[in-house]
Design a protein around this motif. Sequence first.
Motif, mmCIF file in Angstrom:
data_model
loop_
_atom_site.group_PDB
_atom_site.id
_atom_site.type_symbol
_atom_site.label_atom_id
_atom_site.label_comp_id
_atom_site.label_asym_id
_atom_site.label_seq_id
_atom_site.Cartn_x
_atom_site.Cartn_y
_atom_site.Cartn_z
ATOM 1 N N TRP A 15 0.839 -1.259 -0.006
ATOM 2 C CA TRP A 15 0.166 0.019 -0.059
ATOM 3 C C TRP A 15 0.820 1.330 0.067
ATOM 4 O O TRP A 15 0.511 2.335 -0.575
ATOM 5 N N GLU A 16 1.985 1.222 0.607
ATOM 6 C CA GLU A 16 2.867 2.409 0.703
ATOM 7 C C GLU A 16 3.461 2.578 -0.930
ATOM 8 O O GLU A 16 3.560 3.508 -1.388
ATOM 9 N N LEU A 17 3.739 1.343 -1.399
ATOM 10 C CA LEU A 17 4.218 1.550 -2.834
ATOM 11 C C LEU A 17 3.051 1.960 -3.733
ATOM 12 O O LEU A 17 3.341 2.726 -4.768
ATOM 13 N N ILE A 44 7.685 14.724 -4.820
ATOM 14 C CA ILE A 44 8.284 14.496 -3.756
ATOM 15 C C ILE A 44 7.441 13.647 -2.826
ATOM 16 O O ILE A 44 8.186 12.674 -1.956
ATOM 17 N N GLN A 45 6.252 13.932 -2.753
ATOM 18 C CA GLN A 45 5.263 12.921 -2.153
ATOM 19 C C GLN A 45 5.472 11.343 -2.280
ATOM 20 O O GLN A 45 5.457 10.614 -1.342
ATOM 21 N N ALA A 46 5.696 11.155 -3.756
ATOM 22 C CA ALA A 46 6.045 9.945 -4.047
ATOM 23 C C ALA A 46 7.098 9.382 -3.555
ATOM 24 O O ALA A 46 7.205 8.167 -3.107
ATOM 25 N N ASP A 51 9.866 5.756 0.647
ATOM 26 C CA ASP A 51 10.528 5.441 1.905
ATOM 27 C C ASP A 51 9.891 4.961 2.975
ATOM 28 O O ASP A 51 10.340 4.232 3.734
ATOM 29 N N HIS A 52 8.272 5.324 3.095
ATOM 30 C CA HIS A 52 7.658 4.721 4.011
ATOM 31 C C HIS A 52 7.870 3.003 3.934
ATOM 32 O O HIS A 52 7.636 2.328 4.816
ATOM 33 N N ALA A 53 7.560 2.528 2.506
ATOM 34 C CA ALA A 53 7.526 1.315 2.342
ATOM 35 C C ALA A 53 9.039 0.714 2.627
ATOM 36 O O ALA A 53 9.297 -0.537 3.095
ATOM 37 N N GLU A 95 -7.352 6.610 4.496
ATOM 38 C CA GLU A 95 -7.674 5.067 4.661
ATOM 39 C C GLU A 95 -6.054 4.470 4.999
ATOM 40 O O GLU A 95 -6.121 3.575 5.827
ATOM 41 N N VAL A 96 -5.021 5.152 4.568
ATOM 42 C CA VAL A 96 -3.890 4.702 5.085
ATOM 43 C C VAL A 96 -3.843 4.764 6.680
ATOM 44 O O VAL A 96 -3.343 3.676 7.426
ATOM 45 N N THR A 97 -4.105 5.949 7.221
ATOM 46 C CA THR A 97 -4.293 5.859 8.609
ATOM 47 C C THR A 97 -5.103 4.610 9.325
ATOM 48 O O THR A 97 -4.599 4.104 10.275
ATOM 49 N N GLU A 125 3.314 9.958 11.561
ATOM 50 C CA GLU A 125 3.626 10.449 10.395
ATOM 51 C C GLU A 125 2.230 10.799 9.794
ATOM 52 O O GLU A 125 2.063 11.505 9.009
ATOM 53 N N GLN A 126 1.299 9.545 10.000
ATOM 54 C CA GLN A 126 -0.242 9.842 9.357
ATOM 55 C C GLN A 126 -0.881 11.334 9.899
ATOM 56 O O GLN A 126 -1.638 11.479 8.889
ATOM 57 N N VAL A 127 -0.650 11.582 10.961
ATOM 58 C CA VAL A 127 -1.155 12.561 11.446
ATOM 59 C C VAL A 127 -0.667 13.915 10.583
ATOM 60 O O VAL A 127 -1.509 14.673 9.945
ATOM 61 N N GLU A 128 0.455 13.885 10.081
ATOM 62 C CA GLU A 128 1.129 14.917 9.210
ATOM 63 C C GLU A 128 0.600 14.691 7.766
ATOM 64 O O GLU A 128 0.461 15.608 7.173
ATOM 65 N N GLU A 129 0.622 13.494 7.436
ATOM 66 C CA GLU A 129 0.349 13.195 5.914
ATOM 67 C C GLU A 129 -1.375 13.726 5.829
ATOM 68 O O GLU A 129 -1.682 14.332 4.671
ATOM 69 N N GLU A 130 -2.077 13.550 6.835
ATOM 70 C CA GLU A 130 -3.527 13.829 6.811
ATOM 71 C C GLU A 130 -3.484 15.445 6.835
ATOM 72 O O GLU A 130 -4.322 16.073 6.126
HETATM 73 FE FE1 FEO Z 1 2.649 6.558 3.809
HETATM 74 FE FE2 FEO Z 1 0.976 8.888 3.025
HETATM 75 O O1 FEO Z 1 1.243 7.540 4.057
#
Ligand code: FEO
Length: 172
Positions: A15-17, A44-46, A51-53, A95-97, A125-130
């Motif tokens: 899912w991260e990929l 950059i988000q990609a 990195d998360h993966a 959804e990722v959260t 990290e998900q708090v920041e992502e949202e």
């Molecule tokens: Fe890896 Fe945007 O969550």
Amino acid sequence: MNEKMLDAINEQIKWELYSSYLYLSMSTWYNSIGLQGFANWERIQAKEERDHAMKLYDYVLFRGENVELQSIDAPPSSWESPEKAFEFQYAHEQEVTAMINNLVEIALEVRDHATYNMLQWFVNEQVEEEDNARTILEKLKVVSGETGKGVLFMIDRDLSTRVYAPSVTPPA
Ligand code: FEO
């Protein structure tokens, strides 16, 4: 590692990929409509999603287990507007959260405290992502009012300034 835990982490790597693939697709689309600042931001988000993966990937190896890479679906390739694209992104991040929260629940269930600790990075990290997605979405909602395109190009200029800064370090 507990098998259920390992399977769930392998699934999360996918899912991260996928997220990386999705945001690269958004970057491609923004480029195609002349919004290079938005394209830069999503590119950059990609990278961050990859990195998360890799953080999860390295963790699995660090625990002496095998990573099982899975098929990744093709992402959508166009959106009605930048606002719709960010609505899509915000919903995706929510959804990722939920997926990360599910991983945390499994870690508790199988009493895997090491994985529970590792996952706290993703919880934060998900708090920041949202927040990132929601903040830009709110600006775009203003744009859909009367001031229109001028504000859109201001946001585009703003997003062009994002630079990649790795937030993920490999396990010690
Ligand atoms: Fe890896 Fe945007 O969550």
